[in-house]
Design a protein around this motif. Structure first.
Motif, short mmCIF file in Angstrom:
data_model
loop_
_atom_site.label_atom_id
_atom_site.label_comp_id
_atom_site.label_asym_id
_atom_site.label_seq_id
_atom_site.Cartn_x
_atom_site.Cartn_y
_atom_site.Cartn_z
N TYR A 189 0.85 -1.19 0.00
CA TYR A 189 0.00 0.00 0.00
C TYR A 189 0.88 1.24 0.00
CZ TYR A 189 -3.87 -3.08 1.32
OH TYR A 189 -4.81 -4.07 1.34
N SER A 190 0.28 2.37 -0.33
CA SER A 190 0.98 3.65 -0.13
C SER A 190 0.11 4.53 0.75
CB SER A 190 1.27 4.33 -1.47
OG SER A 190 0.21 5.11 -1.90
N SER A 191 0.76 5.38 1.54
CA SER A 191 0.03 6.24 2.47
C SER A 191 -0.53 7.48 1.79
CB SER A 191 0.95 6.66 3.61
OG SER A 191 2.01 7.48 3.12
N THR A 192 -0.05 7.77 0.59
CA THR A 192 -0.44 9.01 -0.07
C THR A 192 -1.87 8.95 -0.59
OG1 THR A 192 0.11 10.57 -1.84
CG2 THR A 192 0.54 8.24 -2.26
N LYS A 193 -2.55 10.07 -0.55
CA LYS A 193 -3.90 10.17 -1.09
C LYS A 193 -3.88 10.67 -2.53
CE LYS A 193 -5.63 9.01 2.89
NZ LYS A 193 -6.19 7.65 3.07
N ASP A 194 -2.68 10.99 -3.02
CA ASP A 194 -2.51 11.50 -4.38
C ASP A 194 -2.42 10.33 -5.35
OD1 ASP A 194 -1.86 12.70 -6.75
OD2 ASP A 194 -0.11 13.79 -5.99
N ASP A 195 -3.45 10.14 -6.16
CA ASP A 195 -3.50 9.00 -7.08
C ASP A 195 -2.44 9.06 -8.16
OD1 ASP A 195 -5.65 7.99 -5.69
OD2 ASP A 195 -7.15 8.87 -7.03
N LEU A 236 1.31 1.42 -9.57
CA LEU A 236 1.74 0.59 -8.44
C LEU A 236 0.74 -0.53 -8.16
CD1 LEU A 236 3.64 0.03 -6.03
CD2 LEU A 236 2.27 1.67 -4.70
N ASN A 237 -0.53 -0.25 -8.30
CA ASN A 237 -1.55 -1.27 -8.03
C ASN A 237 -1.41 -2.48 -8.95
OD1 ASN A 237 -2.63 0.30 -6.02
ND2 ASN A 237 -4.32 1.09 -7.24
N LEU A 242 0.17 -8.24 -9.35
CA LEU A 242 0.98 -9.29 -9.93
C LEU A 242 1.89 -9.93 -8.87
CD1 LEU A 242 1.65 -10.75 -12.56
CD2 LEU A 242 3.37 -9.00 -13.02
N LEU A 243 2.48 -9.10 -8.01
CA LEU A 243 3.35 -9.63 -6.96
C LEU A 243 2.58 -10.44 -5.94
CD1 LEU A 243 5.98 -6.85 -6.12
CD2 LEU A 243 6.43 -9.23 -6.71
N GLU A 253 -7.52 -4.13 -16.69
CA GLU A 253 -6.54 -3.52 -15.80
C GLU A 253 -6.07 -4.62 -14.84
OE1 GLU A 253 -4.28 -0.27 -14.29
OE2 GLU A 253 -5.60 -0.35 -16.03
N THR A 254 -4.75 -4.80 -14.75
CA THR A 254 -4.22 -5.88 -13.92
C THR A 254 -4.74 -5.81 -12.49
OG1 THR A 254 -2.21 -6.02 -15.26
CG2 THR A 254 -2.09 -6.92 -13.03
N SER A 255 -4.81 -4.61 -11.94
CA SER A 255 -5.23 -4.46 -10.54
C SER A 255 -6.70 -4.83 -10.32
CB SER A 255 -4.99 -3.02 -10.08
OG SER A 255 -5.78 -2.11 -10.82
N LYS A 256 -7.46 -5.00 -11.41
CA LYS A 256 -8.89 -5.28 -11.28
C LYS A 256 -9.28 -6.69 -11.71
CE LYS A 256 -10.16 -0.41 -11.93
NZ LYS A 256 -10.93 0.57 -12.73
N ILE A 257 -8.28 -7.55 -11.87
CA ILE A 257 -8.62 -8.89 -12.38
C ILE A 257 -9.45 -9.69 -11.39
CG2 ILE A 257 -6.68 -9.06 -13.97
CD1 ILE A 257 -5.23 -10.77 -11.89
N SER A 258 -9.30 -9.40 -10.09
CA SER A 258 -10.06 -10.17 -9.10
C SER A 258 -11.55 -9.86 -9.16
CB SER A 258 -9.54 -9.89 -7.69
OG SER A 258 -9.72 -8.53 -7.35
#
Length: 231
Positions: A9-15, A21-22, A27-28, A186-191
């Motif tokens: 995760y990242s702590s930043t609120k800036d997308d 990164l997601n 993938l990781l 989008e890789t981060s949305k495959i689930s």
């Protein structure tokens, strides 16, 4: 046995600060299950192992990390979390290998600072696995189904090709291994977006069936006209 969740995760609120990164995280999450999970002591009851990238931190908070986890009988709440420094890192300007190096180094810091009782093997084996992963092509190609698609006297395997850029659903013809792309995700949305439990073939229409009830209720069916796909 349920998989351990390895995540970032990242702590930043800036997308815009950690673009993409997601995708690397998703993938990781899959790759670390293969490379690391069987080396972790399950008696610790760790369900999630993660680090949080914090741009404001000068250094990784290792003293807090060791205080929270060293030689504990079980993991409180099931979560192991390293508060990791991302100060001075311009993620968006890094090339792919530099991003891989950065993330692998943070995972190395996390595992290197866990006490030995968290591992079923020598800790050096975990570090070796991470080094091996650093130099791998970050790509997963697998079939989500055992069942084949039988169409026009040909047999096809449904495949998911996952990279840090995208996840592609495709058919691969068994006779010559030719790929026929169906859709990119989008890789981060495959689930969620590629969360299929099976497929149905009616005539020329190949329909994928969602696992998730809410996807099935509110998403349009993933339907492909094989006359247009297989040429």
């Amino acid at each position: 046995m349920k998989n351990i969740w390895f995540t970032i995760y990242s702590s930043t609120k800036d997308d815009t600060e950690f673009i993409g990164l997601n995708n690397y995280r998703t993938l990781l999450e899959i790759m670390l299950i293969h490379y690391i999970q069987d080396k972790i002591n399950r008696e610790k009851k760790a369900q999630k192992i993660m680090f949080c990238l914090i741009p404001e931190l000068d250094t990784d908070l290792l003293d807090n990390f060791k205080k929270n986890y060293d030689n504990k009988k079980i993991v409180n709440g099931g979560i192991i979390n390293l508060e990791a420094s991302a100060k001075g890192i311009n993620w968006n300007n890094l090339i792919e290998q530099e991003k891989k190096d950065f993330l692998i180094e943070k995972w190395k810091v996390l595992f290197d600072n866990l006490s030995d009782d968290y591992f079923l093997t020598d800790k050096s084996k975990v570090i070796e696995s991470l080094e091996e992963l650093r130099n791998k092509d970050w790509k997963i190609v697998s079939s989500p189904f055992k069942k084949k698609v039988k169409y026009n006297n040909q047999s096809y395997t449904v495949m998911l090709d996952i990279t840090t850029e995208r996840a592609q659903l495709a058919l691969v013809r068994d006779s010559d291994e030719k790929w026929f792309p169906l859709k990119d995700f989008e890789t981060s949305k495959i689930s969620t977006d590629a969360n299929f439990k099976g497929f149905q073939l009616e005539g020329d229409n190949l329909t994928f069936v969602y696992k998730n009830f809410f996807n099935a209720m509110f998403e349009s069916p993933a339907v492909f006209d094989l006359k247009e796909v297989v040429k």
